[in-house]
Design a protein around this motif. Sequence first.
Motif, short mmCIF file in Angstrom:
data_model
loop_
_atom_site.label_atom_id
_atom_site.label_comp_id
_atom_site.label_asym_id
_atom_site.label_seq_id
_atom_site.Cartn_x
_atom_site.Cartn_y
_atom_site.Cartn_z
N THR A 113 0.86 -1.20 0.00
CA THR A 113 0.00 0.00 0.00
C THR A 113 0.88 1.25 0.00
O THR A 113 0.42 2.33 0.36
N GLU A 114 2.15 1.11 -0.43
CA GLU A 114 3.09 2.25 -0.42
C GLU A 114 2.85 3.14 -1.63
O GLU A 114 3.76 3.43 -2.40
N TYR A 115 1.60 3.55 -1.79
CA TYR A 115 1.24 4.37 -2.94
C TYR A 115 1.90 5.75 -2.88
O TYR A 115 2.50 6.22 -3.84
N LEU A 116 1.79 6.39 -1.72
CA LEU A 116 2.34 7.73 -1.58
C LEU A 116 3.87 7.67 -1.59
O LEU A 116 4.54 8.48 -2.24
N LYS B 104 -1.64 3.01 -12.46
CA LYS B 104 -0.60 2.01 -12.72
C LYS B 104 -0.32 1.14 -11.49
O LYS B 104 0.01 -0.05 -11.60
N MET B 105 -0.45 1.73 -10.32
CA MET B 105 -0.11 1.00 -9.10
C MET B 105 -1.29 0.22 -8.52
O MET B 105 -1.12 -0.59 -7.62
N GLN C 226 -8.76 -6.80 -1.38
CA GLN C 226 -9.17 -5.75 -2.31
C GLN C 226 -9.77 -4.56 -1.57
O GLN C 226 -9.47 -3.40 -1.88
N GLU C 227 -10.56 -4.82 -0.56
CA GLU C 227 -11.23 -3.76 0.20
C GLU C 227 -10.21 -2.81 0.82
O GLU C 227 -10.34 -1.58 0.74
N ILE C 228 -9.19 -3.40 1.41
CA ILE C 228 -8.15 -2.57 2.03
C ILE C 228 -7.38 -1.81 0.98
O ILE C 228 -7.07 -0.61 1.14
N LEU C 229 -7.08 -2.46 -0.13
CA LEU C 229 -6.34 -1.78 -1.19
C LEU C 229 -7.10 -0.55 -1.69
O LEU C 229 -6.52 0.53 -1.89
N LEU C 230 -8.40 -0.71 -1.85
CA LEU C 230 -9.21 0.42 -2.32
C LEU C 230 -9.20 1.56 -1.33
O LEU C 230 -9.02 2.73 -1.70
N GLN C 231 -9.35 1.24 -0.05
CA GLN C 231 -9.27 2.27 1.00
C GLN C 231 -7.95 3.02 0.91
O GLN C 231 -7.87 4.23 1.01
N GLN C 232 -6.89 2.26 0.77
CA GLN C 232 -5.55 2.86 0.77
C GLN C 232 -5.33 3.71 -0.47
O GLN C 232 -4.66 4.75 -0.42
N ARG D 259 -6.99 6.90 0.21
CA ARG D 259 -6.16 7.69 1.11
C ARG D 259 -5.03 8.38 0.34
O ARG D 259 -4.76 9.58 0.50
N ALA D 260 -4.37 7.58 -0.50
CA ALA D 260 -3.23 8.12 -1.26
C ALA D 260 -3.68 9.25 -2.17
O ALA D 260 -2.99 10.28 -2.31
N LYS D 261 -4.83 9.05 -2.77
CA LYS D 261 -5.38 10.08 -3.65
C LYS D 261 -5.59 11.37 -2.86
O LYS D 261 -5.23 12.46 -3.30
N ALA D 262 -6.15 11.22 -1.67
CA ALA D 262 -6.38 12.38 -0.81
C ALA D 262 -5.08 13.04 -0.42
O ALA D 262 -5.03 14.25 -0.16
N GLU D 263 -4.01 12.25 -0.39
CA GLU D 263 -2.69 12.82 -0.04
C GLU D 263 -2.03 13.47 -1.25
O GLU D 263 -0.93 13.99 -1.14
N GLY D 264 -2.67 13.38 -2.40
CA GLY D 264 -2.14 14.09 -3.56
C GLY D 264 -1.47 13.25 -4.63
O GLY D 264 -0.87 13.79 -5.57
#
Lengths: 436, 436, 436, 436
Positions: free
Chosen positions: D29-32, D88-89, D66-72, D75-80
């Motif tokens: 979940t290291e999107y950011l 892609k990720m 999947q549920e957790i991935l979507l939440q994360q 979150r990442a989207k909200a962080e910019g």
Amino acid sequence: MIDSFVKDIEPSLMKWRRDFHRKPELGFTEYLTTYLIGKELLNLGFTIYIGQDALVSSERMGVPDQEILLQQQERAKAEGVEESWLEKMQGGHTGLAARFDTGKPGPHMAFRFDIDALPIKETSQGTHLPNQKGFRSHYEHVMHACGHDGHTAIGLGVAAFLSACQENLCGIFTLLFQPGEEGGRGAMAMVDKGWLDDVDYFASGHIGIRHSNVGVVSATTNSFLASTKLNVTYRGKAAHAGLEPEKGKNALLAAAAATLHLYSIPRHSGGKTRINVGKLHGGSGRNIVADEAKLEIETRGETTAINHYMVEEAMRILHASGELYGVETEIETVGNTVEADCDQEWIQWLSEVAGQSSYITEVNEAMPLNASEDVTFMINRVREHGGKATYMVFGTPIIEGHHHAAFDYDEDVMSVGVAAFAQIICKFTQQKEVTG
Amino acid sequence: MIDSFVKDIEPSLMKWRRDFHRKPELGFTEYLTTYLIGKELLNLGFTIYIGQDALVSSERMGVPDQEILLQQQERAKAEGVEESWLEKMQGGHTGLAARFDTGKPGPHMAFRFDIDALPIKETSQGTHLPNQKGFRSHYEHVMHACGHDGHTAIGLGVAAFLSACQENLCGIFTLLFQPGEEGGRGAMAMVDKGWLDDVDYFASGHIGIRHSNVGVVSATTNSFLASTKLNVTYRGKAAHAGLEPEKGKNALLAAAAATLHLYSIPRHSGGKTRINVGKLHGGSGRNIVADEAKLEIETRGETTAINHYMVEEAMRILHASGELYGVETEIETVGNTVEADCDQEWIQWLSEVAGQSSYITEVNEAMPLNASEDVTFMINRVREHGGKATYMVFGTPIIEGHHHAAFDYDEDVMSVGVAAFAQIICKFTQQKEVTG
Amino acid sequence: MIDSFVKDIEPSLMKWRRDFHRKPELGFTEYLTTYLIGKELLNLGFTIYIGQDALVSSERMGVPDQEILLQQQERAKAEGVEESWLEKMQGGHTGLAARFDTGKPGPHMAFRFDIDALPIKETSQGTHLPNQKGFRSHYEHVMHACGHDGHTAIGLGVAAFLSACQENLCGIFTLLFQPGEEGGRGAMAMVDKGWLDDVDYFASGHIGIRHSNVGVVSATTNSFLASTKLNVTYRGKAAHAGLEPEKGKNALLAAAAATLHLYSIPRHSGGKTRINVGKLHGGSGRNIVADEAKLEIETRGETTAINHYMVEEAMRILHASGELYGVETEIETVGNTVEADCDQEWIQWLSEVAGQSSYITEVNEAMPLNASEDVTFMINRVREHGGKATYMVFGTPIIEGHHHAAFDYDEDVMSVGVAAFAQIICKFTQQKEVTG
Amino acid sequence: MIDSFVKDIEPSLMKWRRDFHRKPELGFTEYLTTYLIGKELLNLGFTIYIGQDALVSSERMGVPDQEILLQQQERAKAEGVEESWLEKMQGGHTGLAARFDTGKPGPHMAFRFDIDALPIKETSQGTHLPNQKGFRSHYEHVMHACGHDGHTAIGLGVAAFLSACQENLCGIFTLLFQPGEEGGRGAMAMVDKGWLDDVDYFASGHIGIRHSNVGVVSATTNSFLASTKLNVTYRGKAAHAGLEPEKGKNALLAAAAATLHLYSIPRHSGGKTRINVGKLHGGSGRNIVADEAKLEIETRGETTAINHYMVEEAMRILHASGELYGVETEIETVGNTVEADCDQEWIQWLSEVAGQSSYITEVNEAMPLNASEDVTFMINRVREHGGKATYMVFGTPIIEGHHHAAFDYDEDVMSVGVAAFAQIICKFTQQKEVTG
């Protein structure tokens, strides 16, 4: 007249009982016991059936190993059992069926007496009657600690009564001297021989359960627990526990796991359940991963169905416990009993005849056994064919409980037993007046 | 000259070994073995010490019950051991210390040979040498399956060498023929008698670990595992498992619980650990709640401290397992070994003398034992007082592993053992030229 | 006349039930429920007692943590509960006692209604009535899944009846709206406040156990199982499972051991026993030796004595399991129920009045519960002082079983309940003719 | 020149580290984190590869639901994080590979930095630096408690160095910013993408293991434990524990049994083993037979083969434990690491370059890790193709241990890390004089 017969035979009852007590024999090794019974019955005019004429070989359970059977046959031979008898009984075909046909039309009555002893070392206490009177077991580690010596003596007393009163009786009488009652191992083999298929009245009994007064008789018994006896062997692989512990397959861990997990079989809402791992022997040495472990187990249930549930759960747990430690699991069923109900008419019948015997002072309705007895196979077979069956209990004070090294009872209870069977016999088959 | 001595004594080594092999004796019942050793040593001019002159009674561990000791003393008497010897050894005071003082100033050298056998039934296979040559164990269920028969023969060979060459040697020699090595039970009792307190050079050894060529000698050993042997008895209360299961206190469940939980002692980051429940015997009958169960357990650790950790954990688990089922817990420590290090100088010393003997074909530096030996108490005592100590391993092919019913080795390894000890003796105490 | 009263109040019963169903509250957090009940009872002319006036604080069991209580008080405040009420109830002092004194001499009658809900997430299935009719729980994870919403509505119906018919009645009436029935947590706290010490007739009841027809009433209940609820926490020491496993004290192993060993408490010859470890949560991460584990456990017994046996065994096993792994054991008793017998006279009484109500179509003698209910404390207290007590069961079809996420019942059963209580009231306290 | 570069970049290292520390993200979940790294690398002139261009999707282990991935992702989207990046990720394809080709012939060097955080709630103690300096985790229950924030910062420092000195360097550089190191979940997915197949020199490292002085560097690491992570779910059948206990299939008993029996996997003579059941969650309520229980388990072994032994034993035990209680067993492998050896030449190489940097004060030969790291997959792949690989350890004092809620380290260690990588880079790819 019955009472006076009983009075006369009392010295014989005592002698028989003490003879059997001196030479107790475990299930399927009752070579001497069967022989002694047989000789008496022949003298009394019975037709007897021994060996595979008495029981179905394959239906016996928990028959000892061949090695032990051979040892026991040797012992019996040394005790004087004739070769021809041993030949018929060899391989653990002990016990005996006896027929007495009056030749006159009448009902078929059958009685069962169990004859085996227990693997218990009899006490050496001086206060123990067999020690005082010189009839302590001659066989170290084997003892009549459940009263089957008395049952067998009662059976001979009943046979003597039939022989003495045959002129006054009608019908056919079958006496079953059953081997291997302990552990529920011998009844089915006699049942499947067909002895009870056309029986009208069946009775058996036990001495000394709960009622402590001689003279008290329970007309019926209930709360027989269905039960199954299992022997389990786990076989793994030895390894040096210090050098290569990972090479072992630990049979002792499997046995310990099985022990613990068996006790966690859920209680059953339908009634009583029991589980016991009575014995566990495993391993060969402190520093060796154990390659073998053996368990002796029993399950019980308030009904045959509940016991079946216990056995199914146990089987799964036993196999899975082997799988836990990668060892082989071998399970042998070495005993089995089922539930049964006695016919309630016996309460009335016993109450009626009780008045005619001074030996019977009180008749109770039903004794809850809360234990297992393979006589239930016999009761069920009789009832399936329309016969009436019961299992009586004859009161007596007992010194220590059943299966105890100092177990003993008041020998007068044998007279009550003979009187009760004789009264029943007369009630259904008497042609002239013999009571009183 | 050493080689020719060894050559001459080979028939005796074989005879001694086979004599001991025929009459193997378990720890603290080596009455006959001690007697036979003693008689030889007396003939060779040694001063011998037996009974409580040889070891500290209270420091022995795992001494058999009085009943067994008495039986074994009877057996030994029947085998011809003299009354006066038996009197001194009675109560399991077996084993022997022997002194040989050359009267000339020189170092004090000590050697230890272990003499006990194992509770194993020797194989009856025809291919097994003791069966072919007629020296199979006379005692059912006891066998020299770890080579201590050979160790003892080597010890007598060394004694004979000392006796034969005494003119050329200086200093004092102590030979310890130790009882009860198996299970780590006898060494401490000899150590505490003080035999090793002023020893300059100490050596002991074992035949047949890993090296399969006769002639190969490991100069030192490492990776001794510290170990503790525990016997545990759980005592509960019997009850009829069908009638009143709640009245019992189940010792077998406690033992099964202990077994499982002991294996869950955490691994240790400091080094190897081992745990084994080698034996579990519990319960008296299938339908009785078990009132007694016994366990044989061992712990091991790469260091004395790690083994101490294992013992502490085990003790807590054993007591808590008793508490789980409300039964009494009795724990007896019946054996103990510690870690030890050999002095590295022995590698150089052995390498030097190896060239002088055709018996020693190769010298290795150190053999990792990964097992337990109570010689470690001796090594530590010698080193604490400034002496130099080692434990050698003498290579030999072996038929099946140590402690196996068909264990056997090449008897030529005994010559290598005697040669190695003799070379060391000469190196430190020879006054004239005797080698070659 | 009772029947017509019941008919009239049916819309209120349904409204009350659905209101409570929408806002279910767990034991000792029934702030809103208590408030709503109280407001109704005040309107009906009852004197009410809340907070520590209703129950003995220290006798409550399994009261939630302070943090949870505060959250729940906030929630209740948001739902409109008045500050003054919350102040009295704060700290989990929920539930309510109500008195109605007719001022005329007569018996003291008491009735108990339980008001708490369960930690169950209500189904979202469209077929579930609360979903169809819009009264599904507003509180995620809390649900009236045992019918206490209906019990509470019945209680208000009974109160309305008392209020409406007061002119015709004599004596004193006490209504107990008990918190925390689930888990056996609230009854004792009300009993010890003394509400029942001089009660002549006590009745309580449950809807929907076994009887599936509305109109069937069991006059009494038997086979209450005594039960105890335990929360256990094991506290050990965390350690990195790879680097230093030996530094940990494994709370999870202790909890797993406790779980297994609890199930091996012997069956009891005196009657039914039950044990359940319903929940185990332990450990913080895969590679950490678990430093905490929590268990939720219950024991049951056919009698209070047998349950006491189970608790004693469990306590010993729980402590010993902690000791096995060297961790701290904390045990909290969070619930308790006892056995009780209903007075058999109620069968006759109910049968008599049944004829006077069309709502009651059939009266059964006794319903075997085979479960636990803390109303037994109330029954016992009443009977100890000479009063007559019963626990009735009101038949209804149910959709899925009690404690199921889709549990539901026929709301008509509430009318039967009110009718039964009202008939009993009239039987003992009516002064004029009001029945029919 | 390296030292002055390092000096200049120190403020950036600190800023990067603290930024990552504020926004810690669990494995996959290291999107950011990936986004921030990527943006920096693009600025520095790297070619970057994200999503399935960076790793092989199917080789990832323990990817969240999947549920957790979507939440994360939300979150990442909200962080910019930009939409195109998230696309892609999506589905847990985090982490990043970066290439820098100097265009000049030379070796291929690759470095790996792990970027994930841990499910730990950061301490709120005032003495904790992140609290003092305002960079405590913004995400409750997630924390950089193993220093990967520092590793990532070092990686960016190395990238900056490559970018700054590119004129003087030859060859190709690959930087792997790996997701999901915790639990051994992400390395194999990058390895199988082929990034390391033709690498000549590979290095990675960790801060703060055992050496407490900043400046001390271990040139290599050994004693990597091979490890496997398993998630197990037992699924049984719920039943009311009081009413019908026999109808249940107890998943919690299965899980408790598995826990106990897993710890009894025999120790292995070949080397270290570890087993840990770190978490057990089972059951839904006190009075319900548990229908589900989940375990989080890990095995370890000193070698890949020994770990394989542990996994095979564990698998058998896990399945058999389900079978014991008749419940379904589901096992998922959610992580894996293997053993590996570093090339010993690195000791010499590091020692040579250490003299040229004031940041490196001492070079040690090898650090025994005694833990698991999935960098071993990378080391093995590089070495299989003939490359030279190492894993360094950079000393620093640490406040509380790794994985502790108050874990912290001296931020100066990042300078040492960058200096060490830079020195190595120059040693193998420098074309002009840049050191000193």
